[in-house]
Design an enzyme around this catalytic site. Structure first.
Site, short mmCIF file in Angstrom:
data_model
loop_
_atom_site.label_atom_id
_atom_site.label_comp_id
_atom_site.label_asym_id
_atom_site.label_seq_id
_atom_site.Cartn_x
_atom_site.Cartn_y
_atom_site.Cartn_z
N GLU A 17 0.81 -1.22 0.00
CA GLU A 17 0.00 0.00 0.00
C GLU A 17 0.85 1.28 0.00
O GLU A 17 0.38 2.34 0.36
CB GLU A 17 -0.93 -0.01 1.21
N SER A 143 -6.65 -2.85 2.49
CA SER A 143 -7.02 -2.30 1.18
C SER A 143 -7.39 -3.37 0.16
O SER A 143 -7.18 -3.22 -1.03
CB SER A 143 -5.90 -1.42 0.62
N TYR A 213 -9.01 3.09 -5.02
CA TYR A 213 -8.08 4.20 -5.19
C TYR A 213 -8.00 4.75 -6.62
O TYR A 213 -7.13 5.55 -6.91
CB TYR A 213 -6.69 3.78 -4.70
N ARG A 252 -11.79 2.86 10.95
CA ARG A 252 -12.90 2.66 10.02
C ARG A 252 -13.25 1.18 10.00
O ARG A 252 -12.38 0.32 9.82
CB ARG A 252 -12.51 3.12 8.62
N ASP A 254 -15.37 -1.91 8.29
CA ASP A 254 -15.95 -2.31 7.02
C ASP A 254 -16.92 -3.47 7.22
O ASP A 254 -16.61 -4.42 7.96
CB ASP A 254 -14.85 -2.73 6.04
N GLU A 270 -13.67 -6.13 9.01
CA GLU A 270 -12.39 -5.76 9.61
C GLU A 270 -12.45 -4.35 10.13
O GLU A 270 -13.34 -3.56 9.79
CB GLU A 270 -11.24 -5.89 8.60
N ASN A 272 -10.00 -1.01 10.36
CA ASN A 272 -8.79 -0.36 9.86
C ASN A 272 -8.33 0.68 10.89
O ASN A 272 -9.04 1.66 11.13
CB ASN A 272 -9.07 0.33 8.53
N GLY A 276 -7.21 5.45 5.18
CA GLY A 276 -6.60 6.34 4.20
C GLY A 276 -7.05 7.78 4.36
O GLY A 276 -8.15 8.07 4.83
#
Length: 306
Positions: A17, A143, A213, A252, A254, A270, A272, A276
């Site tokens: 990443e 990601s 992205y 964050r 998900d 998961e 994070n 990002g």
């Protein structure tokens, strides 16, 4: 501690990443400079400890993604150096980067997560570990790096072909989970509160690294057009997971939601610990919807670290 501050923005590194981290870090650096703070950009190399000691910042903004910037390695180094830094500490980072450890921590507290098992990649060439469709993913990458959905009519073979490109060629062990049909949802936590729920609608049908992205490849619906009970459940689960893992700053969570099953179809995938901060990133988008602009968001994260 009131500003202006001297902030070292730690970014780049050598994970899968790296490119995203560089975008996040540059955005953070520019935002801090726009607010009058002194910024030193550090593209992490193996001399990172020496660079940080030389710079001697008031605080480090950790804009690294993946290993070793998100898995507790860099956090432990900065703890030993006595540096203040943004986002989660060593223990939370170690657990959250590992999807199986995350399950072991959260599921006993009532957090709904998919069943799963760790499999040796070599075993996939002999037999499927779960009934199809199922998902294979690295245990400690973010990601959507290296995620494969194995279906009855897919092109991976039955069983998976040894010569077919996939995460089994890159990782010795993978996490296998049942595929959950439905919708992609995500919720950010900032300053001890859950923000909003965003639905992610990738045009390719799968929210992979490119969809995350590449501009124009995913539609973000924020706030998500979902029932109130699902919105409140996402926010409650995200905040509880943040607290149980001991996260700091922002995180964050998900989710996948099978909308044919109602609340019973909502699963956390998961957490994070270092979301990002790119122009397409979800935490800045949710904050903006609540009237928190990008520079203010960055300052809030730094203030919590201080």
């Amino acid at each position: 501690m009131r500003g202006p501050w001297h902030v070292a923005v730690l970014m780049g590194g050598w994970s899968a990443e790296r490119s995203v981290s560089l975008m996040s870090g540059e955005g953070v650096a520019r935002a801090l400079e726009s607010r009058g703070h002194k910024v030193t950009r550090i593209d992490m190399g193996h001399d990172v400890a020496a660079r940080l000691a030389e710079v001697a910042p008031d605080v480090v903004f950790n804009a690294l993604h993946g290993v070793p910037g998100e898995d507790g390695t860099v956090q432990g180094m900065m703890d030993l150096m006595g540096l203040k830094y943004t986002h989660s500490g060593l223990a939370a980072s170690v657990i959250a980067i590992d999807k199986q450890l995350t399950k072991q921590t959260l599921v006993p507290h009532g957090i709904p997560m998919p069943d799963g098992l760790i499999v040796e990649s070599e075993s996939l060439y002999a037999a499927d570990p779960l009934p199809r469709p199922y998902v294979l993913k690295p245990v400690n990458e973010g990601s959507s790096v290296g995620v494969a959905i194995v279906t009855e009519d897919g092109n991976y073979g039955a069983p998976v072909g040894r010569d077919v490109a996939g995460p089994w060629q890159e990782f010795d062990h993978l996490l296998a989970e049942p595929f959950i049909r439905g919708r992609e949802l995500t919720t950010a936590v900032l300053g001890g509160r859950a923000l909003l729920v965003t639905e992610l609608c990738p045009k390719s049908g799968f929210y992979d690294f490119d969809a995350k992205y590449t501009d124009g490849m995913t539609d973000h619906i924020c706030p998500a057009e979902i029932p109130d009970d699902i919105t409140e459940a996402c926010k409650a689960i995200a905040l509880k997971a943040h607290q149980l893992l001991g996260c700091k700053g922002t995180s964050r969570s998900d989710f996948r939601w099978d909308d044919e099953r109602g609340l019973a179809g909502l699963f956390l995938l998961e957490v994070n610990t270092q979301p990002g901060m790119t122009p397409l990133s979800l935490v800045p988008e949710q904050a903006a919807r609540l009237g928190i602009d990008y520079a203010e968001l960055v300052e809030q994260i730094v203030e919590e670290a201080l």
